[in-house]
Design a protein around this motif. Structure first.
Motif, PDB file in Angstrom:
ATOM      1  N   SER A   1      26.289   6.971  -6.529  1.00  0.00           N
ATOM      2  CA  SER A   1      27.697   7.082  -6.120  1.00  0.00           C
ATOM      3  C   SER A   1      28.619   6.131  -6.883  1.00  0.00           C
ATOM      4  O   SER A   1      29.843   6.135  -6.662  1.00  0.00           O
ATOM      5  N   LYS A   2      28.054   5.330  -7.787  1.00  0.00           N
ATOM      6  CA  LYS A   2      28.858   4.331  -8.496  1.00  0.00           C
ATOM      7  C   LYS A   2      29.617   4.989  -9.668  1.00  0.00           C
ATOM      8  O   LYS A   2      29.122   5.943 -10.287  1.00  0.00           O
ATOM      9  N   PRO A   3      30.789   4.472 -10.000  1.00  0.00           N
ATOM     10  CA  PRO A   3      31.591   5.078 -11.084  1.00  0.00           C
ATOM     11  C   PRO A   3      30.930   4.969 -12.460  1.00  0.00           C
ATOM     12  O   PRO A   3      31.211   5.782 -13.349  1.00  0.00           O
ATOM     13  N   PHE A   4      30.057   3.993 -12.634  1.00  0.00           N
ATOM     14  CA  PHE A   4      29.421   3.812 -13.951  1.00  0.00           C
ATOM     15  C   PHE A   4      28.094   4.569 -14.071  1.00  0.00           C
ATOM     16  O   PHE A   4      27.404   4.458 -15.084  1.00  0.00           O
ATOM     17  N   TYR A   5      27.757   5.363 -13.050  1.00  0.00           N
ATOM     18  CA  TYR A   5      26.433   6.008 -12.999  1.00  0.00           C
ATOM     19  C   TYR A   5      26.151   6.877 -14.226  1.00  0.00           C
ATOM     20  O   TYR A   5      25.110   6.743 -14.879  1.00  0.00           O
ATOM     21  N   ASN A   6      27.098   7.776 -14.566  1.00  0.00           N
ATOM     22  CA  ASN A   6      26.858   8.705 -15.681  1.00  0.00           C
ATOM     23  C   ASN A   6      26.692   7.966 -17.005  1.00  0.00           C
ATOM     24  O   ASN A   6      25.824   8.313 -17.819  1.00  0.00           O
ATOM     25  N   SER A   7      27.517   6.954 -17.244  1.00  0.00           N
ATOM     26  CA  SER A   7      27.392   6.227 -18.509  1.00  0.00           C
ATOM     27  C   SER A   7      26.079   5.453 -18.567  1.00  0.00           C
ATOM     28  O   SER A   7      25.462   5.320 -19.623  1.00  0.00           O
ATOM     29  N   LEU A   8      25.622   4.975 -17.403  1.00  0.00           N
ATOM     30  CA  LEU A   8      24.339   4.268 -17.328  1.00  0.00           C
ATOM     31  C   LEU A   8      23.185   5.211 -17.667  1.00  0.00           C
ATOM     32  O   LEU A   8      22.320   4.890 -18.483  1.00  0.00           O
ATOM     33  N   VAL A   9      23.203   6.387 -17.048  1.00  0.00           N
ATOM     34  CA  VAL A   9      22.146   7.384 -17.285  1.00  0.00           C
ATOM     35  C   VAL A   9      22.177   7.848 -18.738  1.00  0.00           C
ATOM     36  O   VAL A   9      21.135   7.974 -19.393  1.00  0.00           O
ATOM     37  N   GLN A  10      23.388   8.108 -19.249  1.00  0.00           N
ATOM     38  CA  GLN A  10      23.518   8.581 -20.632  1.00  0.00           C
ATOM     39  C   GLN A  10      22.936   7.548 -21.604  1.00  0.00           C
ATOM     40  O   GLN A  10      22.184   7.895 -22.519  1.00  0.00           O
ATOM     41  N   PHE A  11      23.259   6.281 -21.384  1.00  0.00           N
ATOM     42  CA  PHE A  11      22.793   5.252 -22.309  1.00  0.00           C
ATOM     43  C   PHE A  11      21.292   5.040 -22.199  1.00  0.00           C
ATOM     44  O   PHE A  11      20.597   4.915 -23.211  1.00  0.00           O
ATOM     45  N   LEU A  12      20.763   5.038 -20.979  1.00  0.00           N
ATOM     46  CA  LEU A  12      19.326   4.792 -20.801  1.00  0.00           C
ATOM     47  C   LEU A  12      18.487   5.901 -21.431  1.00  0.00           C
ATOM     48  O   LEU A  12      17.361   5.651 -21.875  1.00  0.00           O
ATOM     49  N   SER A  13      19.043   7.113 -21.506  1.00  0.00           N
ATOM     50  CA  SER A  13      18.291   8.240 -22.079  1.00  0.00           C
ATOM     51  C   SER A  13      18.650   8.486 -23.547  1.00  0.00           C
ATOM     52  O   SER A  13      18.246   9.492 -24.133  1.00  0.00           O
ATOM     53  N   SER A  14      19.390   7.552 -24.153  1.00  0.00           N
ATOM     54  CA  SER A  14      19.893   7.775 -25.522  1.00  0.00           C
ATOM     55  C   SER A  14      18.899   7.352 -26.610  1.00  0.00           C
ATOM     56  O   SER A  14      19.124   7.622 -27.789  1.00  0.00           O
TER      57      SER A  14
ATOM     58  N   GLY B   1      23.653  -9.148 -25.603  1.00  0.00           N
ATOM     59  CA  GLY B   1      24.329  -8.017 -24.960  1.00  0.00           C
ATOM     60  C   GLY B   1      25.720  -7.757 -25.495  1.00  0.00           C
ATOM     61  O   GLY B   1      26.331  -8.601 -26.151  1.00  0.00           O
ATOM     62  N   THR B   2      26.250  -6.572 -25.167  1.00  0.00           N
ATOM     63  CA  THR B   2      27.590  -6.158 -25.603  1.00  0.00           C
ATOM     64  C   THR B   2      28.559  -6.067 -24.437  1.00  0.00           C
ATOM     65  O   THR B   2      29.658  -6.616 -24.487  1.00  0.00           O
ATOM     66  N   ASP B   3      28.169  -5.347 -23.378  1.00  0.00           N
ATOM     67  CA  ASP B   3      29.052  -5.154 -22.217  1.00  0.00           C
ATOM     68  C   ASP B   3      28.191  -5.033 -20.960  1.00  0.00           C
ATOM     69  O   ASP B   3      27.080  -5.551 -20.925  1.00  0.00           O
ATOM     70  N   SER B   4      28.659  -4.286 -19.946  1.00  0.00           N
ATOM     71  CA  SER B   4      27.901  -4.183 -18.696  1.00  0.00           C
ATOM     72  C   SER B   4      26.914  -3.019 -18.691  1.00  0.00           C
ATOM     73  O   SER B   4      26.113  -2.886 -17.767  1.00  0.00           O
ATOM     74  N   VAL B   5      26.967  -2.156 -19.687  1.00  0.00           N
ATOM     75  CA  VAL B   5      25.985  -1.062 -19.823  1.00  0.00           C
ATOM     76  C   VAL B   5      25.007  -1.386 -20.949  1.00  0.00           C
ATOM     77  O   VAL B   5      23.789  -1.370 -20.769  1.00  0.00           O
ATOM     78  N   LYS B   6      25.558  -1.722 -22.116  1.00  0.00           N
ATOM     79  CA  LYS B   6      24.716  -2.157 -23.241  1.00  0.00           C
ATOM     80  C   LYS B   6      24.463  -3.662 -23.073  1.00  0.00           C
ATOM     81  O   LYS B   6      25.051  -4.497 -23.754  1.00  0.00           O
ATOM     82  N   ASN B   7      23.582  -3.955 -22.123  1.00  0.00           N
ATOM     83  CA  ASN B   7      23.392  -5.358 -21.726  1.00  0.00           C
ATOM     84  C   ASN B   7      21.915  -5.777 -21.782  1.00  0.00           C
ATOM     85  O   ASN B   7      21.436  -6.514 -20.929  1.00  0.00           O
TER      86      ASN B   7
END
Length: 374
Positions: free
Chosen positions: A140-153, A195-201
């Motif tokens: 339910s978090k706003p960053f969920y999709n970007s987190l999933v996208q990055f982890l599977s990249s 690290g770079t930010d809160s997703v690429k960390n």
């Protein structure tokens, strides 16, 4: 009363193809061991000094070698042992994200210097669905999709870490979730440095023991499951094994940095505990050819090793040259910047195994990443 630690252990008897159970007793005062045959209810090994076994080797799930027998530590043998050796020991997941896989050596060096032990490791690539399943609590978090996208990249590396208060220790070592915050509040942390930010960390850390158990089960299933697949490509490849003595000395990170620094591509990585039968089979080509064969077998099954698939054109020949001659002393004279010159001790404990013949590269990679990981 003299300190004594007790464990219930299991040993695979290769001759009888039977699992045999022993009680293992360790006396830290003089590093002596004693073994008791559970089934036959008799002393199997009288108390004998054995300095190769150290207190830090004694934790549940580990495999220790006592006079050529590789024992799997199953349970604490008494309350005293559980209280003194198990009370603060924890396991947690350290997941290295795609942005930091190329810096894995640096991360492992920091883990090693923080007295955390890597007990399992596997490079894998998660599908979008697998990444969704892993991060389901953030749905339910706003960053969920970007987190999933990055982890599977791209490839990730899952590590099981074990140590005193490992959950909080790894979180502290990693630093605040946002890398820019980490640079202000915890400048020595891994995220502050890499690290770079809160997703690429750089990585993910479990936030509790319960979360750690669930997340470790995702990557390293206990009940015969397989977990996400390894990343071996099985083409233009050669095999590298960071030997158990080098892993135990905390040299894995340094060796990985040397390999990447020389321009080699690590297309797969996984930690294995090799039993004696598999070690004999893997090294069979050396049997009767090199006098070190029995000691090579004993070394390979003496503890966890880290196995790599090195990928690239002429990988086998180039990587073998980079490892240097089998004797580290000769390596130090002829190829002083080679892996064995830098990290090897002798002909057996020479830091790494590499494929000798280019035509065997694929076979050796398949042995680990298909047969033993199957």
């Amino acid at each position: 009363m003299e300190d004594r630690y007790a464990f219930l252990t299991e040993w695979l008897d290769p001759t009888a193809a039977l699992l045999r159970r022993y009680q293992l007793f360790f006396y830290p005062k003089d590093s002596s061991v004693e073994m008791y045959d559970v089934k036959n209810q008799r002393v199997f090994l009288r108390r004998t000094r054995y300095e190769q076994l150290q207190p830090e080797d004694l934790f549940l799930g580990n495999r220790v070698t006592v006079f050529s027998r590789q024992l799997h530590l199953l349970e604490y043998g008494d309350q005293y042992t559980a209280k003194h050796l198990g009370s603060r020991k924890e396991r947690t997941l350290a997941l290295i994200k795609p942005d930091a896989v190329s810096r894995l050596g640096d991360v492992l060096e920091q883990i090693s210097s923080s007295n955390l032990l890597v007990t399992k490791a596997k490079m894998t690539t998660l599908s979008w669905t697998q990444a969704e399943d892993f991060y389901v609590e953030h749905h339910s978090k706003p960053f969920y999709n970007s987190l999933v996208q990055f982890l599977s990249s791209g490839p990730v590396v899952a590590l099981e870490l074990m140590g005193d208060e490992a959950v909080s220790g790894w979180r502290r070592l990693l630093g605040p979730v946002d890398s820019s915050t980490a640079r202000k509040e915890a400048p020595q942390s891994i995220r502050a440095q890499l690290g770079t930010d809160s997703v690429k960390n750089v990585g993910h850390s479990s936030d509790s023991l319960a979360a750690a158990a669930r997340e470790l089960e995702f990557f390293f299933p206990s009940a015969g499951g397989h977990g996400p697949s390894n990343t071996a490509v099985f083409s233009n490849c050669t095999c590298c094994i960071i030997k158990p003595h080098a892993v135990a000395q905390g040299l894995t990170g340094k060796i990985l940095n040397s390999i990447s620094g020389a321009g080699f591509q690590m297309s797969a990585l996984q930690m294995f505990n090799v039993d004696r039968a598999n070690a004999e089979e893997f090294y069979e080509v050396y049997k009767g050819v090199v006098p070190e064969y029995p000691d090579m077998v004993a070394e390979l099954c003496s503890g966890p090793c880290m196995v790599l698939e090195i990928h690239g054109a002429d990988a086998a020949q180039a990587f073998r040259a980079f490892c240097g001659p089998a004797d580290p002393e000769i390596s130090r004279h002829l190829r002083p910047s080679s892996l064995r010159a830098l990290y090897g001790r002798d002909m057996v404990k020479n830091a790494v195994h590499c494929t000798d013949l280019p035509e065997d590269g694929l076979l050796e990679v398949q042995y680990f990443f298909r047969l033993l990981d199957g």
